[in-house]
Structures are given as structure tokens and as C-alpha cells.
Design an enzyme around this catalytic site. Structure first.
Site, PDB file in Angstrom:
ATOM      1  N   THR A   1      20.550  11.633 -18.744  1.00 23.38           N
ATOM      2  CA  THR A   1      20.117  10.386 -18.128  1.00 23.38           C
ATOM      3  C   THR A   1      21.161   9.320 -18.415  1.00 23.38           C
ATOM      4  O   THR A   1      21.668   9.220 -19.544  1.00 23.38           O
ATOM      5  CB  THR A   1      18.716   9.959 -18.609  1.00 23.38           C
ATOM      6  OG1 THR A   1      18.386   8.699 -18.023  1.00 23.38           O
ATOM      7  CG2 THR A   1      18.618   9.859 -20.117  1.00 23.38           C
ATOM      8  N   GLU A   2      21.518   8.554 -17.395  1.00 24.41           N
ATOM      9  CA  GLU A   2      22.695   7.691 -17.482  1.00 24.41           C
ATOM     10  C   GLU A   2      22.559   6.529 -18.446  1.00 24.41           C
ATOM     11  O   GLU A   2      23.542   5.852 -18.749  1.00 24.41           O
ATOM     12  CB  GLU A   2      23.064   7.178 -16.091  1.00 24.41           C
ATOM     13  CG  GLU A   2      22.001   6.334 -15.441  1.00 24.41           C
ATOM     14  CD  GLU A   2      22.135   6.300 -13.928  1.00 24.41           C
ATOM     15  OE1 GLU A   2      22.144   5.196 -13.393  1.00 24.41           O
ATOM     16  OE2 GLU A   2      22.235   7.363 -13.295  1.00 24.41           O
TER      17      GLU A   2
END
Length: 217
Positions: free
Chosen positions: A51-52
Site C-alpha cells: 500500500t502506497e
């Protein structure tokens, strides 16, 4: 346009994507419907979710009594972390994306063109709120781009079009499109139908798709 065939439930579509992603892959999930994929990984298959906002090793959505308010994904939703997960700076997360270290990303879409162009961050309307997030980085840096979306808009308009009319996220970037009606692969700027939902025939699918569809047979 009134759609009389519902097709697959989006959880089943997410399950199809989870089955298609190879064991050992590093995968980024977009906000919204793409997040469902994390809940459908087959037993025995290891997928490392990225997840960024800075987590590698994201697990499925936690039970209500096990929610950690400080553990969220890029969409600000509660997530879990698998054993061995690691946390890092936002900039390092994007370095992983831009450096080509993520194998697959699963994104939503407003439109996908017959050449694999993707529009998923703005409808271009005056009052719409732009929300590009990391989508442009993902389609430019990730090796395989899967789209999960409903086949039609809420107004019954095709999302799979000859040419995108909304602002583009990327050109010629989509590898596969998974909708409630079909699984479609982009090959040499053409759309090939791999699978259709029960009750869906090719002629009907083409009638609700603006872009030209092809079969491999």
C-alpha cells in the site's frame, strides 16, 4: 441502456483476480472495489500486498474487535498486517513503484479504451474533485495492470470504449479487464474475451461494449 443481466458479484470478480495473480507476486491494490482482492487469496498462495502509504505485507480486512486505528491503507481503511510485514516512508513506497519492483496492480476505472488506455482519476466535469493519487505512478511503474469495474456506469453507459473521453491516467497500460460480465485481455491494442458470466452471450456483451471485442477462437 437497461442491463437485464447482473452477471458476477464483485466479490467473485475479485476472487478471479486473486486466482490469476501468480504465487509470490508483489501487488498494489487501488482504493475501493480493488481492495476486495485481498480477501480472496487462495489458501496456500502467498501474495505480498503493498500500500502506497508505507506498508508491505498488508493482510485482509480485520475483524471489528481487532482493528488497529493506526494501521490503515491508502484509502484510510483499516487493514491487517501479515507476519514479516514492514513499514516505511511514503517516498520509499513510491520508489518501489517507480523502480518497477511491484509485479501487479489492481485499479478501478471510469473508462478503458480498446487499446488499453485507462481513465480512472477524473470525469473532467467542472465540479468533480480530482483524485489521481498514485494511479499515474502505478500504471507507469508496475509490470501488469489489472482493472476491476462494473461493465456499465450507473446510467447504463459502457465503460469499455473505443477512445477514452475522460482525462487519461495512462496510455496502453491495461493488461486485463475484469467486470461483472466478462474477463477481457488487451493484446496488441485489441480486446479479447477470455470468459463471460453465466447467461452472458458474446453478442449481448458486444451490445453493452462500445469498443470492438474479439475471441481467440
Amino acid at each position: 441502456m437497461e442491463l437485464k443481466i447482473t452477471g458476477w458479484d464483485m466479490n467473485l470478480v475479485a476472487q478471479k483476480i486473486a486466482n490469476d495473480i501468480p504465487d509470490g507476486s508483489y501487488v498494489n491494490l487501488g482504493i475501493g472495489i480493488p481492495e476486495l482482492v485481498a480477501n480472496h487469496i487462495p489458501k496456500g498462495k502467498e501474495i505480498i500486498f503493498h500500500t502506497e502509504n508505507g506498508l508491505l505485507g498488508m493482510g485482509p480486512q480485520p475483524e471489528p474487535d481487532k482493528i488497529d486505528p493506526e494501521l490503515i491503507n491508502a484509502g484510510k481503511k483499516s487493514v491487517s498486517a501479515i507476519p514479516g510485514a514492514c513499514y516505511f516512508h511514503h517516498a520509499d513506497s513510491f520508489m518501489m513503484i517507480r523502480g518497477g519492483h511491484i509485479d501487479y496492480c489492481v485499479l478501478g476505472a471510469f473508462q478503458v479504451s480498446q487499446e488499453g488506455d485507462l481513465a480512472n482519476w477524473s470525469t473532467g466535469e467542472p465540479n468533480s474533485v480530482p483524485a489521481v493519487g498514485g494511479a499515474m505512478d502505478l500504471v507507469a511503474g508496475v509490470k501488469n495492470v489489472f482493472v476491476i469495474t462494473t461493465h456499465l456506469t450507473k446510467k447504463g453507459e459502457p465503460k469499455i470504449v473505443k477512445e477514452c473521453t475522460y482525462p487519461l491516467t495512462g496510455k496502453n497500460v491495461v493488461n486485463k479487464i475484469y467486470t461483472n460480465l466478462a474477463v477481457i485481455e488487451v493484446i496488441d491494442k485489441k480486446l479479447f474475451v477470455l470468459e463471460m458470466a453465466p447467461g452472458v452471450e458474446f453478442n449481448f456483451l458486444q451490445s453493452v461494449t462500445e469498443a470492438e471485442l474479439h475471441t481467440k477462437t
